[in-house]
Design an enzyme around this catalytic site. Structure first.
Site: not given
Length: 399
Positions: A322, A209
């Site tokens: 997160f 990613n």
């Protein structure tokens, strides 16, 4: 928090230099030992005698004015302070420091010091917005210097806008918050995950990613500065390990899980900032997949949810996740807190191109399990990290 601290105050040549006299007074009243270094331009606005009278210390201006033959003055001053405060910091001073110049007493000290540096800019609003000034401030930010944002209002030049030196009382308050945070993180063990993971398809290709790891590394760096014992589990990045941080390199989601789980039981605070792959290929091909004339299908399977697992094993750890979301940020954040048994979650909007992945900037909301929302406005990731750690410290002290 400033009692007994040694503060080197650098004053440069702008009309806001008159506020530096009040700042010296406020720092002294807070118990700090203040030594002042002035640029020659600063002496055109205020006199050295004013600072000497308030600080009860000699004021330094000339690099070649060596009063003590047993010491090199600028080296002695560079080694002396607990931190350096530049207020006001003009565009000229910021530019000289950012470009490594050492053409007067203050800039020479800045090249020689290893002390933390806090910069309070003051200048015309258009100067503050100039690309050169922005570039220079970004350079200093990348070096780990801390900025005290200027206020908005009426400026001496007649303009109204951002560029006014922050008020002395607020500068002292911000510094006290910095040292208060550091005092409370001393001795804490903090585990932080950062960066992406990679899931291999064959010896050449892998899924990953856009995470750069910058936010997690900023958290590790700032936590270390604030006295914590930091353990950083990092996916593949090109970032340098922050000073005094214990780094463990991993590649896959499973490797990250194993390392996080191994360290988890000893930690006081755990922050999961890594962008871990949710899926991996079911089959790893030992040989490179050759190009086919038709479409290629690759079957994927779920990876282990590291954060959810840690939440299920949680005892006394303060666990922070997160969430990189593109819509319904607060709603999804609250769902993850409940589902994964978190104490707090940091939410950022990945739909914005000016923050988040790959950027040096971020803007987040720190959401606690009791529903408290603390929004942190756009700033450098190091400044965001400091605020996140401050909120965690405040939550821990509540308990």
């Amino acid at each position: 928090m400033l009692n007994g601290k040694k503060v080197l105050l650098g004053v440069s040549g702008g009309i806001a230099a008159y506020k530096a006299i009040a700042l010296t007074s406020k720092l002294t009243q807070a118990g700090a030992n203040v030594k002042v270094v002035m640029t020659k331009s600063a002496t055109e606005f205020v006199t050295p005698l004013s600072f000497q009278a308030i600080s009860r210390n000699e004021v330094y201006i000339d690099t070649f004015d060596e009063k003590d033959p047993n010491k090199i003055a600028h080296i002695d001053l560079a080694d002396w302070p607990d931190f350096i405060l530049l207020a006001p910091a003009t565009a000229n001073l910021i530019g000289r420091i950012a470009n490594g110049l050492a053409d007067d007493m203050l800039t020479t000290i800045m090249l020689a010091t290893e002390a933390p540096v806090y910069i309070a800019p003051a200048m015309n609003v258009h100067m503050y917005q100039h690309p050169a000034v922005k570039r220079n401030m970004q350079t200093l930010d990348n070096w780990g210097y801390h900025f005290i944002e200027p206020g908005e209002g009426y400026l001496a030049c007649g303009y109204v806008g951002k560029g006014r030196l922050e008020e002395p009382e607020q500068i002292v308050r911000l510094l006290e918050q910095q040292f208060q945070s550091r005092q409370h993180l001393t001795g804490k063990k903090i585990l932080i995950s950062a960066g992406p993971t990679r899931e291999a398809i064959d010896p050449v290709r892998f899924f990953t990613n856009h995470s750069s790891g910058k936010m997690g590394y900023a958290l590790a760096e700032e936590a270390s500065k604030e006295g914590a014992q930091v353990y950083l589990v990092s996916g593949p990045t090109s970032l340098e390990t922050p000073k005094h941080v214990n780094r463990f390199d991993v590649v896959t989601a499973e490797e990250m899980f194993q390392q996080m789980n191994r360290l988890y039981g000893e930690m006081d605070i755990v922050i999961s900032a890594a962008a871990v792959a949710d899926y991996r290929p079911v089959e790893f091909h030992q040989q490179k997949l050759k190009k086919q004339p038709n479409n290629l299908s690759i079957e994927l399977e779920r990876t282990r949810d590291i954060l959810e697992y840690l939440g299920g094993q949680k005892q006394d750890q303060y666990l922070v996740g997160f969430a990189a979301e593109s819509q319904h940020l607060i709603e999804y954040g609250k769902e993850k807190i409940t589902k994964k048994n978190l104490d707090a979650i940091v939410i950022n909007d990945i739909s914005r191109i000016d923050i988040g992945f790959q950027s040096d900037q971020n803007e987040v909301t720190f959401l606690t399990k009791d529903g408290k929302e603390n929004h942190i406005n756009q700033n450098s990731k190091n400044e965001i990290a400091k605020q996140i750690l401050l909120f965690i410290d405040q939550e821990l002290r509540k308990d």
